[in-house]
Design a protein around this motif. Structure first.
Motif, PDB file in Angstrom:
ATOM      1  N   VAL A  25       0.841  -1.194   0.000  1.00 36.93           N
ATOM      2  CA  VAL A  25       0.000   0.000   0.000  1.00 36.93           C
ATOM      3  C   VAL A  25       0.875   1.242   0.000  1.00 36.93           C
ATOM      4  O   VAL A  25       0.557   2.240  -0.637  1.00 36.93           O
ATOM      5  CB  VAL A  25      -0.950  -0.010   1.216  1.00 36.93           C
ATOM      6  N   PHE A  26       2.032   1.169   0.660  1.00 37.26           N
ATOM      7  CA  PHE A  26       2.906   2.324   0.795  1.00 37.26           C
ATOM      8  C   PHE A  26       4.095   2.302  -0.158  1.00 37.26           C
ATOM      9  O   PHE A  26       4.692   3.334  -0.414  1.00 37.26           O
ATOM     10  CB  PHE A  26       3.422   2.409   2.240  1.00 37.26           C
ATOM     11  N   ARG A  27       4.453   1.125  -0.656  1.00 32.26           N
ATOM     12  CA  ARG A  27       5.637   0.987  -1.506  1.00 32.26           C
ATOM     13  C   ARG A  27       5.312   0.043  -2.656  1.00 32.26           C
ATOM     14  O   ARG A  27       4.712  -1.009  -2.453  1.00 32.26           O
ATOM     15  CB  ARG A  27       6.792   0.407  -0.685  1.00 32.26           C
ATOM     16  N   GLU A  28       5.749   0.421  -3.878  1.00 33.70           N
ATOM     17  CA  GLU A  28       5.448  -0.385  -5.070  1.00 33.70           C
ATOM     18  C   GLU A  28       6.219  -1.694  -5.037  1.00 33.70           C
ATOM     19  O   GLU A  28       7.374  -1.750  -4.614  1.00 33.70           O
ATOM     20  CB  GLU A  28       5.856   0.417  -6.320  1.00 33.70           C
ATOM     21  N   ASN A  29       5.575  -2.738  -5.509  1.00 32.91           N
ATOM     22  CA  ASN A  29       6.213  -4.045  -5.605  1.00 32.91           C
ATOM     23  C   ASN A  29       7.223  -3.974  -6.751  1.00 32.91           C
ATOM     24  O   ASN A  29       6.864  -3.761  -7.903  1.00 32.91           O
ATOM     25  CB  ASN A  29       5.155  -5.120  -5.868  1.00 32.91           C
ATOM     26  N   ALA A  30       8.491  -4.140  -6.428  1.00 28.59           N
ATOM     27  CA  ALA A  30       9.559  -3.989  -7.418  1.00 28.59           C
ATOM     28  C   ALA A  30       9.446  -5.034  -8.520  1.00 28.59           C
ATOM     29  O   ALA A  30       9.692  -4.743  -9.690  1.00 28.59           O
ATOM     30  CB  ALA A  30      10.914  -4.073  -6.727  1.00 28.59           C
ATOM     31  N   GLU A  31       9.091  -6.267  -8.169  1.00 28.86           N
ATOM     32  CA  GLU A  31       8.977  -7.329  -9.177  1.00 28.86           C
ATOM     33  C   GLU A  31       7.846  -7.036 -10.148  1.00 28.86           C
ATOM     34  O   GLU A  31       8.001  -7.139 -11.362  1.00 28.86           O
ATOM     35  CB  GLU A  31       8.741  -8.676  -8.490  1.00 28.86           C
ATOM     36  N   ALA A  32       6.707  -6.616  -9.655  1.00 27.95           N
ATOM     37  CA  ALA A  32       5.575  -6.291 -10.522  1.00 27.95           C
ATOM     38  C   ALA A  32       5.896  -5.057 -11.377  1.00 27.95           C
ATOM     39  O   ALA A  32       5.512  -4.982 -12.551  1.00 27.95           O
ATOM     40  CB  ALA A  32       4.329  -6.037  -9.686  1.00 27.95           C
ATOM     41  N   ALA A  33       6.615  -4.088 -10.793  1.00 31.22           N
ATOM     42  CA  ALA A  33       7.002  -2.904 -11.553  1.00 31.22           C
ATOM     43  C   ALA A  33       7.937  -3.279 -12.701  1.00 31.22           C
ATOM     44  O   ALA A  33       7.819  -2.755 -13.810  1.00 31.22           O
ATOM     45  CB  ALA A  33       7.670  -1.881 -10.640  1.00 31.22           C
ATOM     46  N   GLY A  34       8.869  -4.181 -12.450  1.00 32.64           N
ATOM     47  CA  GLY A  34       9.769  -4.654 -13.503  1.00 32.64           C
ATOM     48  C   GLY A  34       9.012  -5.341 -14.624  1.00 32.64           C
ATOM     49  O   GLY A  34       9.322  -5.159 -15.808  1.00 32.64           O
ATOM     50  N   GLN A  35       8.024  -6.152 -14.271  1.00 34.54           N
ATOM     51  CA  GLN A  35       7.223  -6.827 -15.292  1.00 34.54           C
ATOM     52  C   GLN A  35       6.434  -5.808 -16.126  1.00 34.54           C
ATOM     53  O   GLN A  35       6.360  -5.926 -17.350  1.00 34.54           O
ATOM     54  CB  GLN A  35       6.276  -7.839 -14.644  1.00 34.54           C
ATOM     55  N   ARG A  36       5.848  -4.815 -15.488  1.00 37.27           N
ATOM     56  CA  ARG A  36       5.105  -3.788 -16.220  1.00 37.27           C
ATOM     57  C   ARG A  36       6.028  -2.990 -17.143  1.00 37.27           C
ATOM     58  O   ARG A  36       5.682  -2.682 -18.275  1.00 37.27           O
ATOM     59  CB  ARG A  36       4.391  -2.848 -15.230  1.00 37.27           C
ATOM     60  N   GLU A  37       7.214  -2.670 -16.651  1.00 38.93           N
ATOM     61  CA  GLU A  37       8.190  -1.930 -17.463  1.00 38.93           C
ATOM     62  C   GLU A  37       8.620  -2.747 -18.679  1.00 38.93           C
ATOM     63  O   GLU A  37       8.744  -2.222 -19.783  1.00 38.93           O
ATOM     64  CB  GLU A  37       9.410  -1.566 -16.602  1.00 38.93           C
ATOM     65  N   ALA A  38       8.861  -4.045 -18.485  1.00 39.09           N
ATOM     66  CA  ALA A  38       9.246  -4.911 -19.603  1.00 39.09           C
ATOM     67  C   ALA A  38       8.119  -4.992 -20.627  1.00 39.09           C
ATOM     68  O   ALA A  38       8.370  -4.969 -21.847  1.00 39.09           O
ATOM     69  CB  ALA A  38       9.612  -6.303 -19.093  1.00 39.09           C
ATOM     70  N   GLN A  39       6.872  -5.080 -20.174  1.00 40.34           N
ATOM     71  CA  GLN A  39       5.743  -5.121 -21.104  1.00 40.34           C
ATOM     72  C   GLN A  39       5.623  -3.804 -21.870  1.00 40.34           C
ATOM     73  O   GLN A  39       5.352  -3.798 -23.077  1.00 40.34           O
ATOM     74  CB  GLN A  39       4.444  -5.407 -20.347  1.00 40.34           C
ATOM     75  N   LEU A  40       5.834  -2.680 -21.187  1.00 41.07           N
ATOM     76  CA  LEU A  40       5.759  -1.377 -21.837  1.00 41.07           C
ATOM     77  C   LEU A  40       6.837  -1.238 -22.909  1.00 41.07           C
ATOM     78  O   LEU A  40       6.577  -0.789 -24.025  1.00 41.07           O
ATOM     79  CB  LEU A  40       5.882  -0.255 -20.797  1.00 41.07           C
ATOM     80  N   ARG A  41       8.062  -1.619 -22.562  1.00 44.31           N
ATOM     81  CA  ARG A  41       9.160  -1.535 -23.541  1.00 44.31           C
ATOM     82  C   ARG A  41       8.906  -2.448 -24.738  1.00 44.31           C
ATOM     83  O   ARG A  41       9.164  -2.075 -25.878  1.00 44.31           O
ATOM     84  CB  ARG A  41      10.486  -1.903 -22.882  1.00 44.31           C
ATOM     85  N   GLY A  42       8.394  -3.634 -24.499  1.00 46.52           N
ATOM     86  CA  GLY A  42       8.087  -4.550 -25.598  1.00 46.52           C
ATOM     87  C   GLY A  42       7.004  -3.986 -26.507  1.00 46.52           C
ATOM     88  O   GLY A  42       7.098  -4.064 -27.736  1.00 46.52           O
ATOM     89  N   ALA A  43       5.956  -3.400 -25.898  1.00 44.54           N
ATOM     90  CA  ALA A  43       4.886  -2.804 -26.698  1.00 44.54           C
ATOM     91  C   ALA A  43       5.411  -1.619 -27.503  1.00 44.54           C
ATOM     92  O   ALA A  43       5.036  -1.422 -28.668  1.00 44.54           O
ATOM     93  CB  ALA A  43       3.738  -2.364 -25.796  1.00 44.54           C
ATOM     94  N   THR A  44       6.310  -0.815 -26.916  1.00 45.44           N
ATOM     95  CA  THR A  44       6.890   0.332 -27.625  1.00 45.44           C
ATOM     96  C   THR A  44       7.724  -0.134 -28.804  1.00 45.44           C
ATOM     97  O   THR A  44       7.631   0.408 -29.909  1.00 45.44           O
ATOM     98  CB  THR A  44       7.752   1.160 -26.659  1.00 45.44           C
ATOM     99  N   LEU A  45       8.551  -1.142 -28.597  1.00 47.84           N
ATOM    100  CA  LEU A  45       9.367  -1.668 -29.690  1.00 47.84           C
ATOM    101  C   LEU A  45       8.505  -2.275 -30.789  1.00 47.84           C
ATOM    102  O   LEU A  45       8.809  -2.118 -31.982  1.00 47.84           O
ATOM    103  CB  LEU A  45      10.366  -2.690 -29.150  1.00 47.84           C
ATOM    104  N   ASP A  46       7.431  -2.954 -30.424  1.00 46.40           N
ATOM    105  CA  ASP A  46       6.517  -3.499 -31.434  1.00 46.40           C
ATOM    106  C   ASP A  46       5.881  -2.384 -32.251  1.00 46.40           C
ATOM    107  O   ASP A  46       5.727  -2.490 -33.471  1.00 46.40           O
ATOM    108  CB  ASP A  46       5.438  -4.356 -30.766  1.00 46.40           C
TER     109      ASP A  46
END
Length: 186
Positions: A25-46
């Motif tokens: 609630v107070f701090r972002e889950n680093a693992e989930a943030a990494g997964q979201r970032e990887a998905q964003l970068r993949g979508a951008t490259l596509d």
């Protein structure tokens, strides 16, 4: 001992982790943030790959693309070439420009329209007066002929050449500074 075991079961049992859920609630889950970032970068490259994909085109299309890239550099380099020619051989350049003086004005307008449409500019018809006809242009042919004769005489080294009929005599021009300079050096 049952109290501690029951408390730990409540906090960590059944696939739940109350501490982790509370901290997220107070701090972002680093693992989930990494997964979201990887998905964003993949979508951008596509997206970039789809946008910049070069379709395979035939020889004719490639030749036409190359031909369409010629006029602008040719006009720019041609203009620079004319400037160099005017400095290297002024007599040759002036005789060519006298020939251009015989081009009828409607043909100049046509050339201007073609060039302006080619380069994507709007041709502004307001204020264009087609007041000179082909007959008026051809009426200038004798003056051009005399000027070319004078230029050829200068080129071949024959003495002084009389100015054309439409030029003011020396010393009576519209430029007082030039007249004063002629009187001082004459």
């Amino acid at each position: 001992m049952g109290l501690i075991e029951g408390t730990l079961d409540t906090m960590f049992g059944g696939g739940r982790n109350v501490v982790r859920d509370t901290v997220e609630v107070f701090r972002e889950n680093a693992e989930a943030a990494g997964q979201r970032e990887a998905q964003l970068r993949g979508a951008t490259l596509d997206q970039f790959a789809a946008e910049f994909a070069v379709p395979r085109r035939g020889l004719f299309d490639r030749m036409m693309d190359g031909l369409n890239r010629v006029p602008r550099p040719a006009m720019a380099l041609g203009t620079l070439g004319l400037m160099v020619a005017a400095m290297v051989d002024p007599i040759w350049f002036a005789s060519r420009m006298q020939g251009i003086a015989l081009v009828p004005e409607p043909l100049w307008w046509l050339l201007g329209a073609i060039v302006s449409f080619y380069f994507g500019a709007r041709h502004q018809a307001k204020g264009q007066e087609f007041n000179r006809s082909i007959a008026e242009t051809l009426a200038r042919a004798p003056v051009v002929q005399r000027n070319i004769g004078a230029l050829r005489a200068l080129e071949s080294g024959f003495g002084s050449v009389a100015p054309a009929a439409d030029l003011p005599p020396t010393g009576e021009g519209p430029n007082p500074a030039l007249d004063a300079w002629r009187r001082g050096n004459g």
